[in-house]
Design a protein around this motif. Structure first.
Motif, PDB file in Angstrom:
ATOM      1  N   ARG A  64      46.325  53.811  11.367  1.00  0.00           N
ATOM      2  CA  ARG A  64      47.230  54.950  11.427  1.00  0.00           C
ATOM      3  C   ARG A  64      46.869  55.930  12.525  1.00  0.00           C
ATOM      4  O   ARG A  64      47.700  56.710  12.945  1.00  0.00           O
ATOM      5  CB  ARG A  64      47.238  55.661  10.069  1.00  0.00           C
ATOM      6  N   ARG A  65      45.614  55.895  12.978  1.00  0.00           N
ATOM      7  CA  ARG A  65      45.218  56.782  14.057  1.00  0.00           C
ATOM      8  C   ARG A  65      45.387  56.138  15.416  1.00  0.00           C
ATOM      9  O   ARG A  65      45.098  56.773  16.431  1.00  0.00           O
ATOM     10  CB  ARG A  65      43.752  57.208  13.871  1.00  0.00           C
ATOM     11  N   LEU A  66      45.804  54.896  15.468  1.00  0.00           N
ATOM     12  CA  LEU A  66      46.014  54.208  16.734  1.00  0.00           C
ATOM     13  C   LEU A  66      47.375  54.566  17.307  1.00  0.00           C
ATOM     14  O   LEU A  66      48.289  54.988  16.592  1.00  0.00           O
ATOM     15  CB  LEU A  66      45.907  52.694  16.541  1.00  0.00           C
ATOM     16  N   SER A  67      47.485  54.373  18.591  1.00  0.00           N
ATOM     17  CA  SER A  67      48.772  54.594  19.238  1.00  0.00           C
ATOM     18  C   SER A  67      49.747  53.496  18.838  1.00  0.00           C
ATOM     19  O   SER A  67      49.333  52.405  18.426  1.00  0.00           O
ATOM     20  CB  SER A  67      48.585  54.611  20.750  1.00  0.00           C
ATOM     21  N   PRO A  68      51.059  53.738  18.947  1.00  0.00           N
ATOM     22  CA  PRO A  68      52.032  52.694  18.575  1.00  0.00           C
ATOM     23  C   PRO A  68      51.867  51.413  19.362  1.00  0.00           C
ATOM     24  O   PRO A  68      52.036  50.325  18.821  1.00  0.00           O
ATOM     25  CB  PRO A  68      53.379  53.372  18.841  1.00  0.00           C
ATOM     26  N   LEU A  69      51.542  51.532  20.664  1.00  0.00           N
ATOM     27  CA  LEU A  69      51.366  50.314  21.456  1.00  0.00           C
ATOM     28  C   LEU A  69      50.160  49.508  20.975  1.00  0.00           C
ATOM     29  O   LEU A  69      50.205  48.278  20.921  1.00  0.00           O
ATOM     30  CB  LEU A  69      51.196  50.685  22.926  1.00  0.00           C
ATOM     31  N   ALA A  70      49.074  50.197  20.622  1.00  0.00           N
ATOM     32  CA  ALA A  70      47.902  49.489  20.103  1.00  0.00           C
ATOM     33  C   ALA A  70      48.222  48.816  18.776  1.00  0.00           C
ATOM     34  O   ALA A  70      47.787  47.682  18.526  1.00  0.00           O
ATOM     35  CB  ALA A  70      46.735  50.469  19.940  1.00  0.00           C
ATOM     36  N   ARG A  71      48.998  49.480  17.934  1.00  0.00           N
ATOM     37  CA  ARG A  71      49.389  48.856  16.665  1.00  0.00           C
ATOM     38  C   ARG A  71      50.263  47.630  16.902  1.00  0.00           C
ATOM     39  O   ARG A  71      50.157  46.630  16.201  1.00  0.00           O
ATOM     40  CB  ARG A  71      50.122  49.868  15.786  1.00  0.00           C
ATOM     41  N   TYR A  72      51.122  47.728  17.916  1.00  0.00           N
ATOM     42  CA  TYR A  72      52.000  46.593  18.237  1.00  0.00           C
ATOM     43  C   TYR A  72      51.175  45.389  18.676  1.00  0.00           C
ATOM     44  O   TYR A  72      51.392  44.256  18.220  1.00  0.00           O
ATOM     45  CB  TYR A  72      52.976  47.015  19.333  1.00  0.00           C
TER      46      TYR A  72
ATOM     47  N   ARG B  70      53.055  47.274  31.004  1.00  0.00           N
ATOM     48  CA  ARG B  70      51.688  47.232  31.490  1.00  0.00           C
ATOM     49  C   ARG B  70      50.748  47.648  30.365  1.00  0.00           C
ATOM     50  O   ARG B  70      51.091  48.499  29.546  1.00  0.00           O
ATOM     51  CB  ARG B  70      51.512  48.169  32.688  1.00  0.00           C
ATOM     52  N   VAL B  71      49.587  47.047  30.338  1.00  0.00           N
ATOM     53  CA  VAL B  71      48.550  47.404  29.365  1.00  0.00           C
ATOM     54  C   VAL B  71      47.414  48.067  30.139  1.00  0.00           C
ATOM     55  O   VAL B  71      46.652  47.396  30.838  1.00  0.00           O
ATOM     56  CB  VAL B  71      48.036  46.170  28.602  1.00  0.00           C
ATOM     57  N   PRO B  72      47.264  49.376  30.042  1.00  0.00           N
ATOM     58  CA  PRO B  72      46.219  50.070  30.807  1.00  0.00           C
ATOM     59  C   PRO B  72      44.838  49.848  30.200  1.00  0.00           C
ATOM     60  O   PRO B  72      44.704  49.413  29.052  1.00  0.00           O
ATOM     61  CB  PRO B  72      46.639  51.545  30.712  1.00  0.00           C
ATOM     62  N   PRO B  73      43.776  50.165  30.936  1.00  0.00           N
ATOM     63  CA  PRO B  73      42.410  49.956  30.406  1.00  0.00           C
ATOM     64  C   PRO B  73      42.121  50.740  29.131  1.00  0.00           C
ATOM     65  O   PRO B  73      41.431  50.250  28.243  1.00  0.00           O
ATOM     66  CB  PRO B  73      41.508  50.423  31.559  1.00  0.00           C
TER      67      PRO B  73
ATOM     68  N   GLU C 109      41.175  50.691  23.251  1.00  0.00           N
ATOM     69  CA  GLU C 109      41.634  51.095  21.925  1.00  0.00           C
ATOM     70  C   GLU C 109      41.836  49.892  21.015  1.00  0.00           C
ATOM     71  O   GLU C 109      41.480  49.918  19.834  1.00  0.00           O
ATOM     72  CB  GLU C 109      42.927  51.895  22.058  1.00  0.00           C
ATOM     73  N   VAL C 110      42.378  48.815  21.559  1.00  0.00           N
ATOM     74  CA  VAL C 110      42.599  47.600  20.765  1.00  0.00           C
ATOM     75  C   VAL C 110      41.260  46.975  20.363  1.00  0.00           C
ATOM     76  O   VAL C 110      41.075  46.543  19.220  1.00  0.00           O
ATOM     77  CB  VAL C 110      43.466  46.604  21.554  1.00  0.00           C
ATOM     78  N   LEU C 111      40.302  46.928  21.284  1.00  0.00           N
ATOM     79  CA  LEU C 111      39.023  46.299  20.981  1.00  0.00           C
ATOM     80  C   LEU C 111      38.187  47.117  20.011  1.00  0.00           C
ATOM     81  O   LEU C 111      37.352  46.573  19.287  1.00  0.00           O
ATOM     82  CB  LEU C 111      38.239  46.084  22.284  1.00  0.00           C
ATOM     83  N   ARG C 112      38.410  48.438  19.981  1.00  0.00           N
ATOM     84  CA  ARG C 112      37.647  49.293  19.067  1.00  0.00           C
ATOM     85  C   ARG C 112      38.247  49.343  17.663  1.00  0.00           C
ATOM     86  O   ARG C 112      37.672  49.975  16.772  1.00  0.00           O
ATOM     87  CB  ARG C 112      37.565  50.719  19.612  1.00  0.00           C
TER      88      ARG C 112
ATOM     89  N   LYS D  95      43.821  40.082  34.243  1.00  0.00           N
ATOM     90  CA  LYS D  95      44.631  39.303  35.189  1.00  0.00           C
ATOM     91  C   LYS D  95      45.926  40.000  35.564  1.00  0.00           C
ATOM     92  O   LYS D  95      46.707  39.460  36.357  1.00  0.00           O
ATOM     93  CB  LYS D  95      44.939  37.936  34.577  1.00  0.00           C
ATOM     94  N   GLN D  96      46.200  41.182  34.991  1.00  0.00           N
ATOM     95  CA  GLN D  96      47.398  41.914  35.371  1.00  0.00           C
ATOM     96  C   GLN D  96      47.300  42.349  36.833  1.00  0.00           C
ATOM     97  O   GLN D  96      46.218  42.641  37.342  1.00  0.00           O
ATOM     98  CB  GLN D  96      47.585  43.143  34.478  1.00  0.00           C
ATOM     99  N   LYS D  97      48.415  42.430  37.486  1.00  0.00           N
ATOM    100  CA  LYS D  97      48.443  42.761  38.905  1.00  0.00           C
ATOM    101  C   LYS D  97      47.944  44.183  39.109  1.00  0.00           C
ATOM    102  O   LYS D  97      48.437  45.132  38.504  1.00  0.00           O
ATOM    103  CB  LYS D  97      49.864  42.612  39.440  1.00  0.00           C
ATOM    104  N   GLY D  98      46.936  44.303  39.979  1.00  0.00           N
ATOM    105  CA  GLY D  98      46.403  45.613  40.290  1.00  0.00           C
ATOM    106  C   GLY D  98      45.578  46.236  39.186  1.00  0.00           C
ATOM    107  O   GLY D  98      45.306  47.438  39.230  1.00  0.00           O
ATOM    108  N   PHE D  99      45.176  45.436  38.220  1.00  0.00           N
ATOM    109  CA  PHE D  99      44.446  45.976  37.069  1.00  0.00           C
ATOM    110  C   PHE D  99      42.950  45.921  37.335  1.00  0.00           C
ATOM    111  O   PHE D  99      42.446  44.988  37.969  1.00  0.00           O
ATOM    112  CB  PHE D  99      44.778  45.173  35.808  1.00  0.00           C
ATOM    113  N   CYS D 100      42.236  46.914  36.811  1.00  0.00           N
ATOM    114  CA  CYS D 100      40.776  46.944  36.895  1.00  0.00           C
ATOM    115  C   CYS D 100      40.243  47.543  35.606  1.00  0.00           C
ATOM    116  O   CYS D 100      40.630  48.657  35.226  1.00  0.00           O
ATOM    117  CB  CYS D 100      40.326  47.759  38.103  1.00  0.00           C
ATOM    118  N   HIS D 101      39.382  46.814  34.942  1.00  0.00           N
ATOM    119  CA  HIS D 101      38.824  47.313  33.690  1.00  0.00           C
ATOM    120  C   HIS D 101      38.002  48.573  33.939  1.00  0.00           C
ATOM    121  O   HIS D 101      37.323  48.710  34.966  1.00  0.00           O
ATOM    122  CB  HIS D 101      37.938  46.253  33.036  1.00  0.00           C
ATOM    123  N   SER D 102      38.031  49.458  32.950  1.00  0.00           N
ATOM    124  CA  SER D 102      37.228  50.674  33.010  1.00  0.00           C
ATOM    125  C   SER D 102      35.930  50.464  32.240  1.00  0.00           C
ATOM    126  O   SER D 102      35.752  49.480  31.514  1.00  0.00           O
ATOM    127  CB  SER D 102      38.008  51.853  32.423  1.00  0.00           C
TER     128      SER D 102
END
Length: 732
Positions: free
Chosen positions: A94-102, A126-129, A134-137, A156-163
């Motif tokens: 319930r404390r996660l963002s809607p996109l993370a819940r999706y 797009r799925v930002p870092p 948030e999903v992994l936590r 593998k997303q275009k122009g993506f870089c993990h934080s």
């Protein structure tokens, strides 16, 4: 058919800032409100562009056909045609963002990485870092096969870089999923993806391994980060690494890390020296401890009273009283004033180590300094005096304790009662027992058992029954106290028959239970008095008040086997099986040994298999018996001899069940000749005496006859000749 709606003049007029270059923009919005062509965001998901219908009727029809969905109330299990239901979002999400819940809902619904998951993820622009982190936590934890693949897909997303946050979240997820080795590979992955790891990553991995007690893995990742990636920890992280290595018992590794700390030019803190001192105390390296304390004095400051107290506690826990006294001298050398905790720790340790006089000396110093003395200090001194047989000094200390305004606890009274009974001063011990009752304390086993044992030794049954009646008045579990008394009384040695006499007297008053019978049967069997043990068992069988339990049968089976009554022992085993009870390992071993002696090899092998199937850790002789049995399938005597040689090398004796397994296996899978070859080899090696060789030869012949008779009987049953066999037997 209605008239077409006129265009809104407010929308068709040219905007003030628009010139000829904006004519196309004007034409696009000519018949539509600008708000109808903007992207609508609900809960982070982009909806499709929609325009208003030309009439109210068509708008109502469109709404009826495709109802609007609010993704804030989105539920994948909800049927859109059914009545609206409340959102079913797990409490942890319930404390996660809607996109993370999706994303989490898709991963948990499919439970594996598949095209359906990819299809759901492609619906997102797009799925930002931060969203990856948030999903992994999230909790409950995702399966590592899903979390790692999702992490890889996001990269593998275009122009993506993990934080750093996403890397750290993956490390926590792998560690929580019991994959510490995979978490240790993240620094290599970060370097390969152009993001060199920093001290923060080392801190996270150190914290994970330290909390889990993985000292060697922690040292490995420290060496890796320092040597391969050039990460040099700060002093607080060095302290964390040293503490983890010392706690896991890797003092030498901790000292090597301390050398690195000094090589980096860092300044030690007080906690650094304290950690090393505690590790050296635990290892008993007193000389090295003194060197560390001297270095602490020269480079930082003198250890405080808390550091000295911690060192004394560690040395005392290891039983190193000489080290405790040396640390105490170092504390006096530094002119550090000992506090109540330091004094209490030293007095308790000295009393338990048999140096009660030294402890009493420190106790007197405490009183002269006016320190508040805890009752536990009095208790440790009393126990020390009683342990040395100085019960009078213990009683004197109790009187001083009461005069100082303290109230004695049950542990002090128990120590004194036990000491007085051991010294033969039972009357004074009974007075202390009455004081315990007057103080409102509840007597324990340690309070009552010494008194009952003293009365039993002197055959003073009147006082024994008086004590039992007092227990009844106090509403204490009398039978439990009597059971504990018999265990304590017999443990003194050579008191089994005396205990039997006391029990006969207690039975007249109705004080008996199945646990008391089991205690007496066990100890009578230990002194090879099977006659009285079997008599007690018969009493239980004939009694209407109690019935034998699994412990009773397990204890009495060896008695009947030693007597030679194997049939009755087997009937006891059958009774246990009928009640779904599991015999003890000793009962199994005794019964198997008895069956082997009377030549019931088939039954003995069946019991071996039953024991290994029911008991958590069966005897090694039984395990080797089954190994021999399986080796007989090869029909090679030399292979069986190799197993026997292994048993001898491991120090296990060649019991009767091993030779019976050889007979059973070769008669079943080969012939009796192979078994005789094994016996002959063992005889030539002097591992089998001549008498034993003859006995095993006779057992082999008898087993071969029984096996042949069984085959003949099975064949006659198959051909329907069983009735004739019975008729012939009746004529004989």
């Amino acid at each position: 058919m209605g008239t077409a709606a006129k265009p809104d003049t407010a929308t068709t007029s040219t905007p003030p800032s628009a010139g000829r270059g904006s004519r196309k923009f004007y034409f696009f919005y000519g018949h539509r409100k600008p708000s109808q062509n903007r992207l609508v965001v609900r809960g982070g998901l982009f909806s499709n562009r929609k325009t208003l219908p030309s009439s109210a009727a068509s708008a109502a029809a469109a709404v009826a056909v495709t109802p609007a969905v609010d993704f804030r109330d989105w539920d994948p299990e909800h049927d859109i045609k059914a009545a609206p239901l409340p959102p079913s979002v797990p409490a942890a999400d319930r404390r996660l963002s809607p996109l993370a819940r999706y994303i989490l809902d898709s991963l948990r619904r499919h439970r594996r990485w598949c095209p359906a998951v990819l299809s759901d993820l492609r619906k997102l622009r797009r799925v930002p870092p931060d969203l990856v982190a948030e999903v992994l936590r999230s909790r409950p934890l995702l399966d590592p096969s899903l979390s790692t693949r999702f992490f890889h897909w996001a990269g593998k997303q275009k122009g993506f870089c993990h934080s750093f946050a996403s890397y750290n979240a993956l490390a926590y997820a792998l560690n929580d999923a019991a994959r510490p080795a995979a978490a240790d590979q993240l620094p290599d992955l970060m370097l390969a993806q152009g993001k060199p790891p920093s001290e923060k990553q080392l801190e996270i991995l150190v914290r994970m391994h330290a909390d889990a007690g993985r000292g060697l893995r922690l040292f490995h990742i420290y060496r890796k980060m320092r040597g391969k990636f050039g990460v040099k920890p700060r002093i607080f992280l060095y302290n964390r690494i040293l503490d983890a290595l010392v706690r896991t018992g890797h003092l030498d590794l901790a000292l090597s890390v301390y050398d690195d700390l000094r090589a980096d030019g860092l300044k030690e803190e007080a906690i650094t020296f304290t950690i090393l001192a505690k590790g050296l105390c635990r290892a008993g390296r007193t000389d090295d401890l003194v060197e560390v304390l001297e270095r602490m004095r020269q480079e930082l400051c003198r250890p405080d009273v808390f550091a000295y107290t911690a060192m004394i506690k560690v040395l005392a826990s290891e039983g190193n009283m000489d080290g405790c006294l040396r640390v105490w001298e170092e504390m006096a050398k530094d002119r550090v004033e000992a506090d109540v905790m330091a004094y209490s720790t030293m007095v308790s340790c000295l009393s338990k180590a048999g140096r009660v006089d030294k402890g009493c000396e420190l106790f007197r110093k405490m009183k002269r300094k006016g320190l508040v003395i805890d009752r536990a200090v009095y208790g440790s001194l009393v126990e020390g005096f009683v342990a040395e047989g100085r019960v009078g000094d213990g009683c004197w200390l109790l009187e001083e304790m009461v005069a100082d305004g303290y109230r004695g606890d049950l542990g002090i009274y128990n120590s004194l009662i036990g000491g007085l009974c051991a010294a033969g001063r039972v009357d004074k011990a009974h007075k202390l027992f009455l004081i315990v009752i007057q103080e409102g304390l509840i007597p324990s086993f340690e309070t009552v058992t010494p008194l009952m044992s003293a009365y039993a030794d002197t055959s003073d049954m009147s006082k024994l029954f008086y004590l039992v009646n007092q227990l009844v008045e106090l509403e204490l579990p009398v039978l439990d106290h009597i059971s504990n008394f018999f265990t304590f009384f017999i443990a003194k040695g050579d008191r089994e028959l005396k205990a039997l006499e006391v029990f006969e007297t207690l039975k007249t008053k109705g004080y008996f239970s199945i646990s008391i019978y089991n205690i007496l049967i066990e100890h009578l069997h230990n002194i090879e008095d099977g006659k009285h043990a079997q008599a007690l068992f018969e009493e239980i069988k004939c009694s209407k008040d109690i019935q034998p339990d699994s412990s009773t049968y397990s204890l009495i089976i060896p008695c009947f086997v030693e007597k030679g009554d194997i049939r009755y022992a087997c009937s006891c085993y059958d009774s246990m099986i009928e009640n779904s009870w599991t015999p003890s390992t000793e009962a199994y071993c005794s019964l198997v040994k008895g069956l082997c002696k009377i030549g019931e090899i088939n039954a003995a092998i069946t019991l071996v298999k039953d024991c290994l199937g029911n008991v958590t850790s069966g005897p090694m002789e039984f395990k080797y018996a089954l190994t021999v049995l399986n080796t007989c399938r090869l029909k090679k005597p030399e292979k069986v001899i190799e197993v026997l040689d292994e048993m001898i090398d491991e120090g296990y004796p060649l019991e009767d069940i091993i030779y019976c397994a050889i007979m059973y296996g070769f008669c079943k899978y080969a012939s009796s000749g192979e078994a005789r070859k094994v016996f002959a080899v063992m005889k030539d090696r002097n591992l089998l005496t001549e008498a034993k060789f003859i006995v095993y030869e006779e057992l082999l012949n008898e087993h071969l006859k029984k096996t042949t008779a069984g085959l003949v009987l099975s064949g006659m049953k198959f051909f329907g000749l069983e009735s004739k066999l019975r008729w012939t037997s009746n004529l004989d």
